[in-house]
Design a protein around this motif. Structure first.
Motif, PDB file in Angstrom:
ATOM      1  N   ALA A 149       0.825  -1.204   0.000  1.00  0.00           N
ATOM      2  CA  ALA A 149       0.000   0.000   0.000  1.00  0.00           C
ATOM      3  C   ALA A 149       0.860   1.255   0.000  1.00  0.00           C
ATOM      4  CB  ALA A 149      -0.950  -0.007   1.199  1.00  0.00           C
ATOM      5  N   TRP A 150       1.969   1.216   0.745  1.00  0.00           N
ATOM      6  CA  TRP A 150       2.875   2.362   0.760  1.00  0.00           C
ATOM      7  C   TRP A 150       3.563   2.546  -0.591  1.00  0.00           C
ATOM      8  CZ3 TRP A 150       2.598   6.210   3.844  1.00  0.00           C
ATOM      9  CH2 TRP A 150       2.218   6.044   5.177  1.00  0.00           C
ATOM     10  N   LEU A 151       3.744   1.462  -1.318  1.00  0.00           N
ATOM     11  CA  LEU A 151       4.405   1.534  -2.624  1.00  0.00           C
ATOM     12  C   LEU A 151       3.410   1.639  -3.773  1.00  0.00           C
ATOM     13  CD1 LEU A 151       7.303  -1.057  -2.174  1.00  0.00           C
ATOM     14  CD2 LEU A 151       7.452   1.441  -2.197  1.00  0.00           C
ATOM     15  N   SER A 152       2.164   1.951  -3.461  1.00  0.00           N
ATOM     16  CA  SER A 152       1.141   2.156  -4.478  1.00  0.00           C
ATOM     17  C   SER A 152       0.829   3.644  -4.586  1.00  0.00           C
ATOM     18  CB  SER A 152      -0.130   1.372  -4.123  1.00  0.00           C
ATOM     19  OG  SER A 152      -1.119   1.545  -5.105  1.00  0.00           O
ATOM     20  N   PHE A 153       0.993   4.198  -5.781  1.00  0.00           N
ATOM     21  CA  PHE A 153       0.788   5.629  -6.017  1.00  0.00           C
ATOM     22  C   PHE A 153      -0.257   5.803  -7.123  1.00  0.00           C
ATOM     23  CE2 PHE A 153       5.103   4.913  -4.633  1.00  0.00           C
ATOM     24  CZ  PHE A 153       5.333   5.886  -3.671  1.00  0.00           C
ATOM     25  N   ALA A 154      -1.179   6.723  -6.887  1.00  0.00           N
ATOM     26  CA  ALA A 154      -2.203   7.009  -7.891  1.00  0.00           C
ATOM     27  C   ALA A 154      -2.250   8.501  -8.158  1.00  0.00           C
ATOM     28  CB  ALA A 154      -3.570   6.514  -7.429  1.00  0.00           C
ATOM     29  N   ILE A 155      -2.257   8.863  -9.418  1.00  0.00           N
ATOM     30  CA  ILE A 155      -2.450  10.259  -9.826  1.00  0.00           C
ATOM     31  C   ILE A 155      -3.784  10.326 -10.536  1.00  0.00           C
ATOM     32  CG2 ILE A 155      -1.644  12.141 -11.284  1.00  0.00           C
ATOM     33  CD1 ILE A 155       0.792   9.562  -9.983  1.00  0.00           C
ATOM     34  N   VAL A 156      -4.699  11.109 -10.006  1.00  0.00           N
ATOM     35  CA  VAL A 156      -6.049  11.206 -10.553  1.00  0.00           C
ATOM     36  C   VAL A 156      -6.116  12.421 -11.474  1.00  0.00           C
ATOM     37  CG1 VAL A 156      -8.504  11.361 -10.034  1.00  0.00           C
ATOM     38  CG2 VAL A 156      -6.969  10.183  -8.446  1.00  0.00           C
ATOM     39  N   GLY A 157      -6.313  12.169 -12.758  1.00  0.00           N
ATOM     40  CA  GLY A 157      -6.379  13.242 -13.743  1.00  0.00           C
ATOM     41  C   GLY A 157      -5.325  13.065 -14.809  1.00  0.00           C
ATOM     42  N   VAL A 208       2.707   2.665 -10.004  1.00  0.00           N
ATOM     43  CA  VAL A 208       2.315   4.034 -10.323  1.00  0.00           C
ATOM     44  C   VAL A 208       1.177   3.962 -11.334  1.00  0.00           C
ATOM     45  CG1 VAL A 208       3.034   6.266 -11.235  1.00  0.00           C
ATOM     46  CG2 VAL A 208       4.663   4.857  -9.946  1.00  0.00           C
ATOM     47  N   ARG A 209       0.016   4.469 -10.929  1.00  0.00           N
ATOM     48  CA  ARG A 209      -1.168   4.389 -11.797  1.00  0.00           C
ATOM     49  C   ARG A 209      -1.688   5.788 -12.081  1.00  0.00           C
ATOM     50  NH1 ARG A 209      -6.401   0.785 -10.207  1.00  0.00           N
ATOM     51  NH2 ARG A 209      -5.722  -0.708 -11.790  1.00  0.00           N
ATOM     52  N   LEU A 210      -1.942   6.062 -13.354  1.00  0.00           N
ATOM     53  CA  LEU A 210      -2.556   7.316 -13.780  1.00  0.00           C
ATOM     54  C   LEU A 210      -4.010   7.029 -14.123  1.00  0.00           C
ATOM     55  CD1 LEU A 210      -2.308  10.321 -14.601  1.00  0.00           C
ATOM     56  CD2 LEU A 210      -1.654   9.525 -16.893  1.00  0.00           C
ATOM     57  N   VAL A 211      -4.927   7.715 -13.446  1.00  0.00           N
ATOM     58  CA  VAL A 211      -6.353   7.456 -13.594  1.00  0.00           C
ATOM     59  C   VAL A 211      -7.018   8.642 -14.284  1.00  0.00           C
ATOM     60  CG1 VAL A 211      -8.503   6.949 -12.398  1.00  0.00           C
ATOM     61  CG2 VAL A 211      -6.330   6.076 -11.491  1.00  0.00           C
ATOM     62  N   GLU A 212      -7.664   8.383 -15.408  1.00  0.00           N
ATOM     63  CA  GLU A 212      -8.383   9.406 -16.158  1.00  0.00           C
ATOM     64  C   GLU A 212      -9.798   8.918 -16.430  1.00  0.00           C
ATOM     65  OE1 GLU A 212     -10.120  12.190 -18.161  1.00  0.00           O
ATOM     66  OE2 GLU A 212      -8.160  12.549 -17.227  1.00  0.00           O
ATOM     67  N   ALA A 213     -10.796   9.695 -15.985  1.00  0.00           N
ATOM     68  CA  ALA A 213     -12.190   9.285 -16.163  1.00  0.00           C
ATOM     69  C   ALA A 213     -12.622   9.314 -17.617  1.00  0.00           C
ATOM     70  CB  ALA A 213     -13.101  10.184 -15.331  1.00  0.00           C
ATOM     71  N   GLY A 214     -11.994  10.177 -18.424  1.00  0.00           N
ATOM     72  CA  GLY A 214     -12.337  10.260 -19.832  1.00  0.00           C
ATOM     73  C   GLY A 214     -11.719   9.126 -20.639  1.00  0.00           C
ATOM     74  N   PRO A 215     -11.956   9.136 -21.948  1.00  0.00           N
ATOM     75  CA  PRO A 215     -11.496   8.022 -22.777  1.00  0.00           C
ATOM     76  C   PRO A 215      -9.999   8.003 -23.052  1.00  0.00           C
ATOM     77  CG  PRO A 215     -12.609   9.670 -24.127  1.00  0.00           C
ATOM     78  CD  PRO A 215     -12.803  10.081 -22.701  1.00  0.00           C
TER      79      PRO A 215
END
Length: 429
Positions: free
Chosen positions: A160-168, A202-209
């Motif tokens: 969990a400490w080594l999990s990073f999420a960038i929203v957008g 490292v995960r980049l999360v984008e709600a759009g397509p």
């Protein structure tokens, strides 16, 4: 101040960002008294703010004191303070300390803040990136995550400490995700004994397509591939539905993650509400063609706070070049007012879009002329160094980037603050 100076018309500029500073400097020889009010004592080059957050640059590399920038402009007084209310008909600005500034002309350029789309409670767990305070807090949070993972014995907690999420998935999100992946896989290599930093997710999360939606689809796809090559997981088409101290929910999936960064949206400064005029859905001020406020020709709005449309009906984007152009246009409009002439309509000149993904990876769109990869990265680097304020900033940034290029090291990797400093910075209202 002489009695002659006191008789000059008084312009109050709220905000020392691109719009406010460019307007102020363009009026250096105008017959005006200018008071520039900002809650910070510095001008910030926001396009490189993520570099401070990811330890590539130090705060002074991308910021300069407003007093120093304007030291030779004799018609300007810099005021450290925060505007809390505007009385447009009465031509008065009230500051947070209770003092009042009268004005003949006003430029409101106080910028934007984070927008969590009705979920303000997420701010405590997913900080955004708008100020140096935000960047330094985020840098501390990112670096501490690896330290906490190193000290952790429980495999699930360590993951969990080594999990990073960038929203957008806009330029800020893409730049943060790519740089963070490089830190994990290259910068921190061989520095830890109990963890392998390259195993960080490292995960980049984008709600759009797709990511970089403002770019042509071809470049957007190239950016996605470049991110994945760096080790970033790119998730599109599914929005984040919850964020708490333990992680985030992506659709129906809950993902344990101790570091979530918000890069998904901005809202206009709430100061606009005190103008008493209709605002758009994002809280911005719809302005007349010369950037003045309808019904208040002596009040101007520029930068992220102004809702301006181009000739084709599309909105002027909230980017640094647009803010600079608006600032210069407001200066010209005020000169026209002083000379009792009509001001011209603002026309935005779009020079294109740039975004960097990581080492030797970027995308550039210059109205049909498209670049990606190494050439785009060099173009991006040259453009950002050129637009920095001051020779020292340009030189230091260039040297730091050259060192990082050859060594994979990041010069500002120092954790600041004490044990009680883990919370996000106080919100900027």
């Amino acid at each position: 101040m002489t009695s002659t100076d006191a008789a000059l018309p008084h312009l109050v500029v709220i905000g020392g960002g691109f719009a406010g500073l460019w307007a102020t400097r363009a009026l250096a020889r105008a017959p005006l008294r200018i008071t520039l009010v900002d809650r910070s004592n510095h001008h910030l080059f926001q396009p490189l703010l993520y570099q401070v957050a990811t330890a590539g640059l130090s705060a002074p590399d991308i910021a300069a004191p407003l007093r120093h920038i304007l030291r030779r402009q004799r018609n300007v007084e810099v005021r450290l303070g925060e505007a809390s209310a505007i009385d447009a008909p009465g031509r008065r600005v009230t500051l947070a300390d209770g003092s009042v500034l009268g004005f003949d002309y006003l430029l409101l350029a106080s910028g934007a803040t984070h927008a969590y789309f009705g979920h303000d409670e997420w701010a405590a767990h997913a900080p955004g990136l708008k100020s140096l305070d935000d960047a330094l807090h985020l840098r501390r949070q990112l670096l501490l995550a690896f330290e906490r993972a190193e000290a952790c014995d429980d495999p699930a907690e360590r993951a969990a400490w080594l999990s990073f999420a960038i929203v957008g998935g806009g330029p800020t999100g893409v730049e943060l995700a790519g740089t963070l992946a490089e830190i994990a896989r290259h910068t921190l290599k061989d520095e830890f004994r109990r963890i392998d930093p390259s195993s960080a997710r490292v995960r980049l999360v984008e709600a759009g397509p797709r990511v970089l939606a403002s770019f042509p689809e071809e470049l957007s796809e190239k950016a996605r591939r470049q991110l994945e090559k760096l080790g970033v997981e790119v998730s599109t088409g599914v929005p984040v539905t919850a964020i708490d101290e333990g992680g985030y929910r992506l659709g129906e999936e809950y993902v344990p993650a101790r570091t979530v960064v918000w890069a998904a949206g901005v809202a206009a400064s709430p100061l606009a509400r005190s103008l008493g005029v209709p605002l758009d859905r994002a809280g911005r001020v719809p302005v007349d063609p010369d950037l003045s406020v309808p019904g208040h020709p002596h009040v101007f709005v520029a930068g992220d706070l102004a809702a301006v449309q181009r000739a084709d009906g599309s909105p002027v984007p909230g980017v640094a070049p647009a803010a600079k152009q608006m600032g210069r246009h407001v200066a010209a409009a005020i000169r026209a007012r002083l000379q009792r002439r009509d001001a011209s309509a603002f026309r935005y000149r779009d020079f294109g879009n740039l975004a960097t993904i990581g080492r030797m990876a970027a995308v550039v769109d210059l109205h049909g002329f498209k670049l990606s990869g190494l050439l785009a990265w060099w173009f991006w680097l040259a453009a950002h160094v050129f637009f920095l304020i001051g020779f020292r900033n340009r030189l230091v940034v260039l040297l730091n980037w050259a060192w990082a290029y050859w060594s994979y090291q990041r010069a500002a990797r120092i954790i600041l603050g004490g044990q009680g400093d883990d919370g996000p910075p106080a919100p900027r209202t």
